[in-house]
Design a protein around this motif. Structure first.
Motif, mmCIF file in Angstrom:
data_model
loop_
_atom_site.group_PDB
_atom_site.id
_atom_site.type_symbol
_atom_site.label_atom_id
_atom_site.label_comp_id
_atom_site.label_asym_id
_atom_site.label_seq_id
_atom_site.Cartn_x
_atom_site.Cartn_y
_atom_site.Cartn_z
ATOM 1 N N ILE A 269 1.396 38.812 55.678
ATOM 2 C CA ILE A 269 1.629 39.638 54.488
ATOM 3 C C ILE A 269 1.299 38.865 53.216
ATOM 4 O O ILE A 269 0.659 39.397 52.303
ATOM 5 C CB ILE A 269 3.064 40.187 54.478
ATOM 6 N N THR B 170 -1.680 39.968 50.720
ATOM 7 C CA THR B 170 -1.320 40.242 49.325
ATOM 8 C C THR B 170 -2.180 39.425 48.376
ATOM 9 O O THR B 170 -2.689 39.946 47.375
ATOM 10 C CB THR B 170 0.171 39.951 49.086
ATOM 11 N N ARG C 21 -4.336 45.530 52.249
ATOM 12 C CA ARG C 21 -3.138 46.223 52.728
ATOM 13 C C ARG C 21 -3.224 46.293 54.247
ATOM 14 O O ARG C 21 -4.161 46.886 54.788
ATOM 15 C CB ARG C 21 -3.039 47.632 52.144
ATOM 16 N N MET D 287 2.810 46.943 55.337
ATOM 17 C CA MET D 287 2.875 46.782 53.886
ATOM 18 C C MET D 287 2.975 48.147 53.213
ATOM 19 O O MET D 287 2.617 49.168 53.798
ATOM 20 C CB MET D 287 1.648 46.011 53.385
ATOM 21 N N ASP D 288 3.456 48.145 51.982
ATOM 22 C CA ASP D 288 3.552 49.376 51.203
ATOM 23 C C ASP D 288 2.196 50.059 51.150
ATOM 24 O O ASP D 288 1.157 49.406 51.050
ATOM 25 C CB ASP D 288 4.012 49.080 49.774
#
Length: 151
Positions: A30, A34, A39, A57-58
């Motif tokens: 992650i 990022t 993503r 992830m969002d």
């Protein structure tokens, strides 16, 4: 009286990646994604393909996590990278046909077996970016923990 199987091994013991290490691998993926504005979803499994840790992830679509899980499952149970499995499948029409009927086997890049002391202890799957980026995330995470994926 001695049983005929007493000289054989009745139980097989295997090493499995520790849960805390699986969680750290997820964190490394992650963080790397990022930093690169990718993503992704990530899944770490044991040697049987059972999930130890996973995250999405969002703003990553839910099926992407399923893809990551299937990549990890494939790498763990087939004991090779999903990319290597794809190359083998690409050269074999019969394997390609057979694979179409098997659930959970996924040959997109991003699934890597996890090696520790020359033995497979699990696998990692990353999905959501381009294949080369998924692979980069997985390799980065393994390197951060001093693990390998090459057999």
């Amino acid at each position: 009286m001695e049983h005929p199987h007493q000289k054989e091994e009745l139980v097989v013991s295997t090493q499995v990646l520790a849960a805390n290490a699986a969680l750290r691998l997820v964190g490394h993926v992650i963080a790397h994604a990022t930093a690169n504005a990718w993503r992704v979803a990530v899944c770490v499994v044991d040697t049987q393909g059972v999930t130890l840790a996973a995250a999405r992830m969002d703003e990553v679509a839910p099926p992407i996590l399923d893809f990551a899980m299937d990549k990890a499952f494939t790498a763990a149970t087939m004991r090779r990278t999903t990319e290597a499995f794809f190359e083998r499948m690409d050269n074999s029409p019969s394997l390609r046909l057979g694979l179409a009927n098997r659930s959970r086997l996924l040959v997109w890049g991003g699934g890597l077996p996890i090696l520790h002391r020359d033995g497979i202890v699990g696998a990692i799957g990353v999905s959501g970016a381009r294949d080369v980026e998924d692979i980069e995330c997985a390799r980065h995470a393994l390197e951060r923990e001093g693990l390998s994926f090459e057999i």
